[in-house]
Design an enzyme around this catalytic site. Structure first.
Site, PDB file in Angstrom:
ATOM      1  N   THR A 284       0.408  -4.163   6.018  1.00  0.00           N
ATOM      2  CA  THR A 284       1.037  -3.661   7.243  1.00  0.00           C
ATOM      3  C   THR A 284       2.559  -3.705   7.148  1.00  0.00           C
ATOM      4  O   THR A 284       3.235  -2.782   7.600  1.00  0.00           O
ATOM      5  CB  THR A 284       0.492  -4.461   8.446  1.00  0.00           C
TER       6      THR A 284
ATOM      7  N   GLY B 201      -1.966   0.089   1.969  1.00  0.00           N
ATOM      8  CA  GLY B 201      -1.459  -1.219   1.553  1.00  0.00           C
ATOM      9  C   GLY B 201      -1.272  -2.099   2.762  1.00  0.00           C
ATOM     10  O   GLY B 201      -1.892  -1.865   3.812  1.00  0.00           O
TER      11      GLY B 201
ATOM     12  N   GLU C  95      -2.681   3.595   5.897  1.00  0.00           N
ATOM     13  CA  GLU C  95      -3.944   2.830   5.922  1.00  0.00           C
ATOM     14  C   GLU C  95      -3.581   1.393   5.611  1.00  0.00           C
ATOM     15  O   GLU C  95      -3.210   1.073   4.484  1.00  0.00           O
ATOM     16  CB  GLU C  95      -4.917   3.372   4.862  1.00  0.00           C
TER      17      GLU C  95
ATOM     18  N   GLY D  84       3.761  -0.861   5.158  1.00  0.00           N
ATOM     19  CA  GLY D  84       3.563   0.348   5.963  1.00  0.00           C
ATOM     20  C   GLY D  84       4.683   0.541   6.972  1.00  0.00           C
ATOM     21  O   GLY D  84       5.169   1.660   7.175  1.00  0.00           O
TER      22      GLY D  84
ATOM     23  N   CYS E 156      -9.943  -3.986   2.857  1.00  0.00           N
ATOM     24  CA  CYS E 156      -9.280  -3.898   4.157  1.00  0.00           C
ATOM     25  C   CYS E 156     -10.287  -3.949   5.287  1.00  0.00           C
ATOM     26  O   CYS E 156      -9.987  -4.409   6.372  1.00  0.00           O
ATOM     27  CB  CYS E 156      -8.489  -2.602   4.223  1.00  0.00           C
TER      28      CYS E 156
HETATM   29  P1  NAD Z   1       1.186  -3.789  -0.764  1.00  0.00           P
HETATM   30  O1  NAD Z   1       1.624  -3.147   0.518  1.00  0.00           O
HETATM   31  O2  NAD Z   1       1.913  -4.977  -1.251  1.00  0.00           O
HETATM   32  O3  NAD Z   1       1.253  -2.728  -1.954  1.00  0.00           O
HETATM   33  C1  NAD Z   1       0.637  -1.460  -1.844  1.00  0.00           C
HETATM   34  C2  NAD Z   1       1.438  -0.467  -2.673  1.00  0.00           C
HETATM   35  O4  NAD Z   1       2.722  -0.332  -2.075  1.00  0.00           O
HETATM   36  C3  NAD Z   1       1.686  -0.922  -4.110  1.00  0.00           C
HETATM   37  O5  NAD Z   1       1.643   0.206  -4.960  1.00  0.00           O
HETATM   38  C4  NAD Z   1       3.088  -1.507  -4.040  1.00  0.00           C
HETATM   39  O6  NAD Z   1       3.763  -1.498  -5.266  1.00  0.00           O
HETATM   40  C5  NAD Z   1       3.734  -0.580  -3.037  1.00  0.00           C
HETATM   41  N1  NAD Z   1       4.892  -1.154  -2.355  1.00  0.00           N
HETATM   42  C6  NAD Z   1       5.116  -2.455  -2.066  1.00  0.00           C
HETATM   43  N2  NAD Z   1       6.298  -2.588  -1.418  1.00  0.00           N
HETATM   44  C7  NAD Z   1       6.818  -1.343  -1.287  1.00  0.00           C
HETATM   45  C8  NAD Z   1       7.991  -0.824  -0.700  1.00  0.00           C
HETATM   46  N3  NAD Z   1       8.878  -1.603  -0.097  1.00  0.00           N
HETATM   47  N4  NAD Z   1       8.194   0.508  -0.744  1.00  0.00           N
HETATM   48  C9  NAD Z   1       7.288   1.338  -1.313  1.00  0.00           C
HETATM   49  N5  NAD Z   1       6.161   0.903  -1.896  1.00  0.00           N
HETATM   50  C10 NAD Z   1       5.918  -0.424  -1.872  1.00  0.00           C
HETATM   51  O7  NAD Z   1      -0.366  -4.077  -0.598  1.00  0.00           O
HETATM   52  P2  NAD Z   1      -1.343  -4.752  -1.667  1.00  0.00           P
HETATM   53  O8  NAD Z   1      -1.166  -6.223  -1.628  1.00  0.00           O
HETATM   54  O9  NAD Z   1      -1.221  -4.045  -2.968  1.00  0.00           O
HETATM   55  O10 NAD Z   1      -2.762  -4.357  -1.074  1.00  0.00           O
HETATM   56  C11 NAD Z   1      -3.464  -5.118  -0.155  1.00  0.00           C
HETATM   57  C12 NAD Z   1      -3.280  -4.592   1.259  1.00  0.00           C
HETATM   58  O11 NAD Z   1      -3.735  -3.231   1.328  1.00  0.00           O
HETATM   59  C13 NAD Z   1      -4.094  -5.352   2.274  1.00  0.00           C
HETATM   60  O12 NAD Z   1      -3.323  -5.592   3.422  1.00  0.00           O
HETATM   61  C14 NAD Z   1      -5.242  -4.389   2.603  1.00  0.00           C
HETATM   62  O13 NAD Z   1      -5.817  -4.596   3.866  1.00  0.00           O
HETATM   63  C15 NAD Z   1      -4.556  -3.072   2.494  1.00  0.00           C
HETATM   64  N6  NAD Z   1      -5.541  -2.005   2.292  1.00  0.00           N
HETATM   65  C16 NAD Z   1      -5.775  -1.137   3.320  1.00  0.00           C
HETATM   66  C17 NAD Z   1      -6.746  -0.148   3.169  1.00  0.00           C
HETATM   67  C18 NAD Z   1      -7.049   0.825   4.284  1.00  0.00           C
HETATM   68  O14 NAD Z   1      -7.642   1.861   3.999  1.00  0.00           O
HETATM   69  N7  NAD Z   1      -6.681   0.551   5.521  1.00  0.00           N
HETATM   70  C19 NAD Z   1      -7.474  -0.051   1.978  1.00  0.00           C
HETATM   71  C20 NAD Z   1      -7.199  -0.967   0.957  1.00  0.00           C
HETATM   72  C21 NAD Z   1      -6.223  -1.949   1.121  1.00  0.00           C
END
Ligand code: NAD
Length: 499
Positions: A244, A242, A264, A247, A299
């Site tokens: 940064t 998800g 990731e 993360g 990503c």
């Molecule tokens: P996000 O971080 O908002 O959400 C990802 C997941 O985390 C979701 O299931 C969300 O509900 C959960 N989440 C959100 N806040 C949380 C918290 N405080 N505690 C625990 N879980 C939480 O990301 P997104 O908008 O869903 O996805 C897009 C992002 O993901 C982009 O930045 C993209 O680059 C990244 N991404 C990275 C990769 C990789 O392999 N490096 C692959 C795909 C997407």
């Protein structure tokens, strides 16, 4: 329709009743609170296609307890049992792939031909790959002397918490489920509220070949489900994909409990084109690198195009011609190259980056703001866009748009362009285009990124070491070695054989 079934209708127009439930301990359950949330079809504004259980800490509690109970026996299964189960999942994914692909297209707007089907095919390949590796969890012996036997075992961690985003929900989940359970762990997955249906459908297929509790899914928000899951005392490993900032928050949680975490995260990857590469093959490569057919919602999108100044005009005009020929439209139409953006939040984000860039003086060589009228205005569609006259310091050139917006910047000095390519806190991917392989390799070694492709822009394949440098992540996913690193821990046993 049984209560676990989340099959969508052919044209993805019906609200599901009863709501899609969560998979906990082999059973499809509503949330403890009884609450639900709606999932929308992003290709038609406001069209609700499903109601899904809205989980919270109580549901997490049930799912982690089920995973912990299942771990006690799953960890002791033979490699053949686990391998057979993973291969059976892969086979069912291959035979039921079309249904899953349509679910994916329905909830994310991914074009069925160019994105949804290939993603489900990749998901099957991931299960097949790890299913073939279960016999390879080998240990070592250490020569401590003739009277001693000292050996290591590769043991699974226990319950894995996996949190995934919406952009490639099936393959990103598979990258976590398959190696985790192949190595004898059990797992609780939390999909995004913006794309839970594909993950639930994938879990349904997994469940058909696994003992109860090995794979569990809890649906709900990051705050209600993600945080309690990552913080749960019985969770022994966190794996997250998800953005940064999320993360970073999860890394704090992992640090508090000294639990290993694989992250990731986001990217703003460079695509570097040398003057010897002004041809259609490279234009198509730059389009593939930018993941335009995924609406740039990847990503690893090569979203900063550094074009040598001698070919800038000519390359841009070819790029504009090629992009204008791509058909944006209904994700389920076989003729569509590019579907809709995945949700309203994403649409607003892309518009805000475009508005900012254009207000600062960027020129849309192709694309621009999404149409305000006509068929595309009915959904969250965006146009493939290339912005010129952009300064590298601008927000649109520095931050991850996660949409179909490519910024093009001319360069003339190689050291300077490598400095610009590295001038970002991200370091996920990079693409280099040159006929001079020595030069391309030198640049590859200078660029700070976890995965560099030269003269190609493929997707992640099983077996790859995928992951980011700098703030694009921690750890890797995808390969056999990573299965060992992420999902097993070594135990050393030392025996005095002459007591
Ligand atoms: P996000 O971080 O908002 O959400 C990802 C997941 O985390 C979701 O299931 C969300 O509900 C959960 N989440 C959100 N806040 C949380 C918290 N405080 N505690 C625990 N879980 C939480 O990301 P997104 O908008 O869903 O996805 C897009 C992002 O993901 C982009 O930045 C993209 O680059 C990244 N991404 C990275 C990769 C990789 O392999 N490096 C692959 C795909 C997407």
């Amino acid at each position: 329709m049984d209560r676990g079934t989340i099959r969508l209708e052919e044209n993805v127009t019906q609200t599901l009743n009863p709501p899609a439930h969560m998979l906990i301990d082999g059973t499809w359950l509503p949330s403890v609170s009884g609450r639900t949330f709606s999932v929308e079809d992003p290709s038609v504004r406001g069209r609700v296609i499903a109601e899904v259980a809205r989980g919270d800490g109580d549901d997490v509690e049930r799912a982690v307890a089920a995973a912990a109970a299942a771990f006690r026996t799953w960890r002791k299964t033979t490699w053949t049992q686990r391998g057979r189960a993973l291969i059976a999942i892969a086979e069912q994914l291959e035979t039921s792939g079309e249904e899953l692909a349509r679910t994916l297209a329905g909830e994310t707007g991914a074009a069925i031909r160019t994105q949804a089907r290939p993603e489900i095919a990749l998901t099957a390949e991931i299960f097949r790959y790890f299913g073939g590796l279960t016999s390879q969890l080998k240990g070592e012996t250490t020569p401590l002397g003739e009277g001693m036997l000292s050996y290591t075992r590769r043991e699974p961690w226990g319950v894995v918490a996996a949190i995934v985003p919406w952009n490639a929900p099936a393959s990103l989940s598979a990258h976590k489920i398959a190696p985790a359970i192949a190595a004898g762990n059990t797992i609780v997955i939390k999909p995004s509220v913006e794309a839970p249906l594909t993950v639930l459908a994938l879990a349904r297929i997994c469940q058909a070949h696994l003992p109860k509790g090995v794979v569990n899914v809890v649906t709900g928000s990051g705050a209600d489900v993600g945080m309690p899951l990552a913080s749960h005392p019985l969770v022994r490993k966190i794996t997250f994909t998800g953005n940064t900032d999320t993360g970073k928050a999860l890394l704090h949680v992992a640090a508090d409990r000294i639990v290993p975490a694989t992250l990731e995260l986001g990217g703003k990857s460079p695509s570097l084109v040398y003057a010897d590469s002004d041809d259609m093959r490279v234009v198509d490569g730059v389009i593939a690198a930018m993941r335009f057919t995924r609406q740039g919602q990847s990503c690893s999108a090569g979203s900063r195009l550094f074009l040598h100044q001698d070919i800038f005009g000519s390359f841009m005009s070819k790029l504009a011609t090629r992009l204008s020929a791509l058909k944006v439209g209904d994700p389920l139409d076989e003729a569509t190259d590019i579907g809709s953006l995945a949700n309203k939040r994403q649409f607003e984000r892309v518009c805000s980056f475009l508005e900012d860039g254009i207000a600062q003086g960027a020129r849309a060589v192709v694309g621009g703001m999404p149409p305000a009228s006509g068929p595309l205005a009915a959904g969250y569609y965006a146009l493939p866009t290339v912005l010129a006259d952009v300064t590298p310091a601008w927000r649109v050139a520095r931050e991850e748009v996660f949409g179909p917006v490519l910024v093009a910047i001319p360069w003339k000095d190689e050291d300077e362009v490598i400095r610009l390519a590295n001038d970002t806190h991200y370091g996920l991917a990079a693409y280099i285009w040159s006929r001079d392989l020595g030069r391309a390799l030198r640049a590859a070694h200078e660029i700070e990124a976890g995965w560099i492709q030269i003269n190609q822009a493929g997707k992640v394949q099983p077996g790859h070491f995928f992951g980011g440098q700098k703030q694009s992540g921690l750890g890797r996913e995808g390969s056999f070695e990573i299965m060992l690193e992420n999902y097993t821990q070594r135990k050393n046993v030392t025996v005095n054989i002459e007591p």
